[in-house]
Scaffold this motif. Sequence first.
Motif, PDB file in Angstrom:
ATOM      1  N   ALA A 169       0.833  -1.205   0.000  1.00 45.99           N
ATOM      2  CA  ALA A 169       0.000   0.000   0.000  1.00 45.99           C
ATOM      3  C   ALA A 169       0.867   1.254   0.000  1.00 45.99           C
ATOM      4  O   ALA A 169       0.618   2.209  -0.754  1.00 45.99           O
ATOM      5  CB  ALA A 169      -0.935  -0.001   1.190  1.00 45.99           C
ATOM      6  N   ASP A 170       1.882   1.255   0.833  1.00 52.00           N
ATOM      7  CA  ASP A 170       2.754   2.427   0.924  1.00 52.00           C
ATOM      8  C   ASP A 170       3.600   2.592  -0.340  1.00 52.00           C
ATOM      9  O   ASP A 170       3.876   3.715  -0.781  1.00 52.00           O
ATOM     10  CB  ASP A 170       3.658   2.314   2.149  1.00 52.00           C
ATOM     11  N   LYS A 171       3.993   1.472  -0.934  1.00 49.58           N
ATOM     12  CA  LYS A 171       4.780   1.536  -2.166  1.00 49.58           C
ATOM     13  C   LYS A 171       3.940   2.104  -3.306  1.00 49.58           C
ATOM     14  O   LYS A 171       4.410   2.955  -4.084  1.00 49.58           O
ATOM     15  CB  LYS A 171       5.284   0.136  -2.536  1.00 49.58           C
ATOM     16  N   ILE A 172       2.679   1.658  -3.405  1.00 48.50           N
ATOM     17  CA  ILE A 172       1.806   2.157  -4.471  1.00 48.50           C
ATOM     18  C   ILE A 172       1.523   3.638  -4.276  1.00 48.50           C
ATOM     19  O   ILE A 172       1.500   4.415  -5.243  1.00 48.50           O
ATOM     20  CB  ILE A 172       0.501   1.340  -4.519  1.00 48.50           C
ATOM     21  N   ALA A 173       1.327   4.054  -3.045  1.00 48.85           N
ATOM     22  CA  ALA A 173       1.116   5.480  -2.776  1.00 48.85           C
ATOM     23  C   ALA A 173       2.322   6.292  -3.235  1.00 48.85           C
ATOM     24  O   ALA A 173       2.179   7.356  -3.843  1.00 48.85           O
ATOM     25  CB  ALA A 173       0.841   5.695  -1.293  1.00 48.85           C
ATOM     26  N   ALA A 174       3.512   5.787  -2.956  1.00 49.44           N
ATOM     27  CA  ALA A 174       4.732   6.502  -3.348  1.00 49.44           C
ATOM     28  C   ALA A 174       4.906   6.513  -4.868  1.00 49.44           C
ATOM     29  O   ALA A 174       5.347   7.507  -5.444  1.00 49.44           O
ATOM     30  CB  ALA A 174       5.944   5.858  -2.687  1.00 49.44           C
ATOM     31  N   LEU A 175       4.546   5.414  -5.536  1.00 53.20           N
ATOM     32  CA  LEU A 175       4.750   5.309  -6.989  1.00 53.20           C
ATOM     33  C   LEU A 175       3.720   6.102  -7.789  1.00 53.20           C
ATOM     34  O   LEU A 175       4.029   6.618  -8.869  1.00 53.20           O
ATOM     35  CB  LEU A 175       4.697   3.846  -7.416  1.00 53.20           C
ATOM     36  N   THR A 176       2.498   6.173  -7.279  1.00 49.44           N
ATOM     37  CA  THR A 176       1.416   6.773  -8.065  1.00 49.44           C
ATOM     38  C   THR A 176       0.961   8.136  -7.559  1.00 49.44           C
ATOM     39  O   THR A 176       0.357   8.900  -8.312  1.00 49.44           O
ATOM     40  CB  THR A 176       0.184   5.845  -8.079  1.00 49.44           C
ATOM     41  N   GLY A 177       1.201   8.408  -6.287  1.00 47.11           N
ATOM     42  CA  GLY A 177       0.704   9.650  -5.715  1.00 47.11           C
ATOM     43  C   GLY A 177      -0.698   9.543  -5.165  1.00 47.11           C
ATOM     44  O   GLY A 177      -1.242  10.528  -4.644  1.00 47.11           O
TER      45      GLY A 177
END
Length: 521
Positions: free
Chosen positions: A327-335
């Motif tokens: 979840a945190d990785k996707i937030a960082a990758l996509t905004g």
Amino acid sequence: MMQFDFSTLRRASFALALFAWGTMETARADDSPRRPEASAQDGQKSGSDERVGQTPNAFSASELHRLPPDSTTKHTLHLPGRVLSFAATAGSIRLYDEKGEPQADIAYTSYQLDGTDRTRRPVTFFFNGGPGSSSAWLQLGNAGPWRLPINADEVTPSTSLEAKPNAETWLDFTDLVFIDPVGTGYSRFVANGEDVRKKFFSVDGDVSALALNIRRWLEKYDRLLSPKYIVGESYGGIRGPKVVRQLQMRQGVGVKGLILVSPVFDYGSTGVLRYVRLLPSYVATALEAKSKAKSSDLTDVENYAQGEFLADLLKGEADGKASNRIADKIAALTGIDQSVTRARAGRIDIDEFRRELDRHSGKVTGGYDASVRGLDPFPRSAGQPIGDPSGDALAPPITSAAVDVLTRKLKWRPDGSYELLNGAVGKAWDFGNTPPESLSELRQALATDAKMKVLVGHGLFDLVTPYFATKMALAQLPAFASAPRVTLLVLPGGHMFYSRDSSRQAFRAEVEAMITSETEH
């Protein structure tokens, strides 16, 4: 559009992006009676606008439903650096059952360059997907002699556009035949009853009809000796390999190359793999909003998607640490806001991504092309259905342009409505008891013909048929089906990546190199 959840697919009204041997014996045309007005060219006329034929009253009941006689007209295009003179034919081929009863009229539009040796001149057959889509997208958006600007950032439903000479037409190096499966364009049934519809509106029946139609066109225009190519878009990824195999094994027709545009090969992969396939396109979309994204920018994301991301997905939502990591990785990758990705345990579906990526602006992304933004009609809603700003606006101008080209330029005027996207076909489609896939036929076709080649083009921002799904699928093919025999080209753009000038030009260059190199040999 296409969804990869098979249960959803079977309920869908239609999907733009969507017969095995012998199942369409009832659509044979080999030993069927010729129509009363047919000449050696089956109604073709040369140059003049006059039509040869009888009045409808002289025909059987089925003739009342038939399309007009074929119309052949002559044209000259003045393009950058060259002039192309060619014959254009708008017409149809009738398919019959084993009793000689007419089943359907399949409309086609063909373009044949003047002054060529027809035994050596390549000919390429095009069909789109759905099921329920006509071939106008590929003809008027990509390869035909006239093109309509279909950049979703600029076109609105009320935009009045005329198809103009296409500098990137493929007619320089191959003749072109665009086929509309029954129920699309002006193609239609001439037989009544549910049985005939069930045969044509099925995975296997559709493939058999297309393969037969191709062979009949080759016979009609004395092109059986020509090098042959097949192009399929979207659900054309299911159709394409199956049609090639059907031509090889049932119709006695070899194919030099298969060209697929934004294809889907397999509807069977569900579960967590759908998130793996989509993640690189999600990230590409986020990158495009900041600067121009390229496929080379996504190597690390692809490695993460099929490595740590997949491993954490497989641990399940019950593993809180794994879910928070992704979840945190996707937030960082996509905004996308971290509260949203954590609430979804890192599992972001297409509609959630489209709404959440730019929620602060009250905009949604496209599904066909996620780099396109449009206003969210329900900006305060979390689940209200949304349209597609990258696709909805295109249907009216393309439909109008298709009718204009056929009636005004090509002098062919059927009655009835032109069906660019026919939702009734999707509703009636029989996908079978198991999710359709075409990789088996692709393997068989490539193994049978060691000289056949495949070129696949995808757009970076396509969420309907994400490029990474194809990349993973092609990686599973045997060594004999690896590059350079099978080539994947990923370009900026969406499902119709050819709407972007640079991507259309790059893809055309690859196609030209493929066809001309084979022809020279």
